[in-house]
Write an enzyme that holds these catalytic residues in place. Sequence first.
Site, mmCIF file in Angstrom:
data_model
loop_
_atom_site.group_PDB
_atom_site.id
_atom_site.type_symbol
_atom_site.label_atom_id
_atom_site.label_comp_id
_atom_site.label_asym_id
_atom_site.label_seq_id
_atom_site.Cartn_x
_atom_site.Cartn_y
_atom_site.Cartn_z
ATOM 1 N N TYR A 54 -2.811 0.357 -14.005
ATOM 2 C CA TYR A 54 -3.937 0.564 -13.098
ATOM 3 C C TYR A 54 -4.553 1.951 -13.298
ATOM 4 C CZ TYR A 54 -2.841 -3.647 -10.400
ATOM 5 O OH TYR A 54 -2.646 -4.946 -9.999
ATOM 6 N N ASP A 103 1.347 -0.838 -0.338
ATOM 7 C CA ASP A 103 0.767 -1.276 -1.604
ATOM 8 C C ASP A 103 1.373 -0.434 -2.715
ATOM 9 O OD1 ASP A 103 -1.636 -1.154 -3.792
ATOM 10 O OD2 ASP A 103 -1.712 -3.010 -2.664
ATOM 11 N N ARG A 131 -5.592 -7.183 10.311
ATOM 12 C CA ARG A 131 -6.376 -6.556 9.235
ATOM 13 C C ARG A 131 -7.837 -6.393 9.647
ATOM 14 N NH1 ARG A 131 -6.334 -7.999 2.777
ATOM 15 N NH2 ARG A 131 -8.343 -7.089 2.256
ATOM 16 N N ARG A 163 -2.134 -12.635 3.907
ATOM 17 C CA ARG A 163 -3.319 -13.335 4.408
ATOM 18 C C ARG A 163 -3.109 -14.807 4.726
ATOM 19 N NH1 ARG A 163 -7.681 -11.578 -0.007
ATOM 20 N NH2 ARG A 163 -5.794 -11.525 -1.299
ATOM 21 N N ARG A 192 5.459 -10.580 -0.555
ATOM 22 C CA ARG A 192 4.186 -10.592 0.157
ATOM 23 C C ARG A 192 4.279 -11.469 1.424
ATOM 24 N NH1 ARG A 192 0.177 -12.449 -3.727
ATOM 25 N NH2 ARG A 192 0.728 -10.687 -5.018
#
Length: 356
Positions: free
Chosen positions: A154, A77, A40, A31, A27
């Site tokens: 998921y 993702d 973003r 952020r 990652r």
Amino acid sequence: MSPLRNDTFLRALMRQPTEYTPLWLMRQAGRYLPEYCATRKRAGSFLNLCKSPTMACEVTLQPLERYDLDAAILFSDILTVPDAMGLGLYFAEGEGPRFERPLRDEAEIMKLTAPDPAGELKYVTDAVSEIRRALDGRVPLIGFSGSPWTLACYMVEGSSSKDYQQIKTMAYQRPELLHRILDVAADAVIAYLNAQIDAGAQAVMVFDSWGGVLSHAAYREFSLQYMEKIVAGLRKEADGRRVPSIVFTKGGGLWLEAMADIGCDALGLDWTVDIGDARRRVGSKVALQGNIDPSILFGTPERIASEATAILDSFGNHPGHVFNLGHGISQFTPPENVKVLVDTVHAHSRKIRAGN
């Protein structure tokens, strides 16, 4: 494509001698970087960012402008694959990813098919090609996917889960339905990763983020055998050189020997495993990637340096180590602390290689 100027990462994955320990971060485009947050915001949403090859390329390159990293990883993702299967991926503010249509119905499960990477997932392969061109041989590009088990978690739960009740109920009541999902997901991942390799990815990684929630026997039945199928189905060469594969099961420290037997080139380790012990357990069968606790990046520069040094010393002066975090970097990580980590790993590993 331009010739690769820094192949240290690829050589380490193949357990070849390197002048220092290469490093990248799970990652690494995220952020914690203000420039990522600005891009973003411009994209309007996380999904828009993922689905724009130009913006995905932009954020993939951002950490390389700040830090002396040895690989880039595609910005995307793991849930792009089930999204392309028509499950209706969306991101609820403050709640993470969700699916509008989780897989609970037998008829829907039997209709499930692997998406065509050249169709519903073309934005991903377009991003890979654009990133590879933009890198211009600077460092290798990593492609990736989620593991079938993690994707299925998921797909069946409909979101992240604390107890995995829905999918574990399916595993123990209707295992044939879960195996159907996992088999289709494995076929999808093989096609998806091979399409990324065709588009320019020079190594690929399978993220088994939730494999560690399974029992000893269930891990082999519902996760490991499907990752073995994927590794067997991957393209092994492109551009005249080996395309290494990395498998990472978070919480998988109990099963390193079994993981090393599936044919992958490297294993990712989380921070609960001593990397020296891991190397002794798997020998020279695979390279190892990892494995500092991401939370250490909240520490002082001195503590970050000492923890990184300890991991390098534990692995020792042997080929086959790629330094990384034990999981993804936190969005709250101070960016300056990442530079301390990168610089320490490069400097100290050079000393180890020189025998100092």
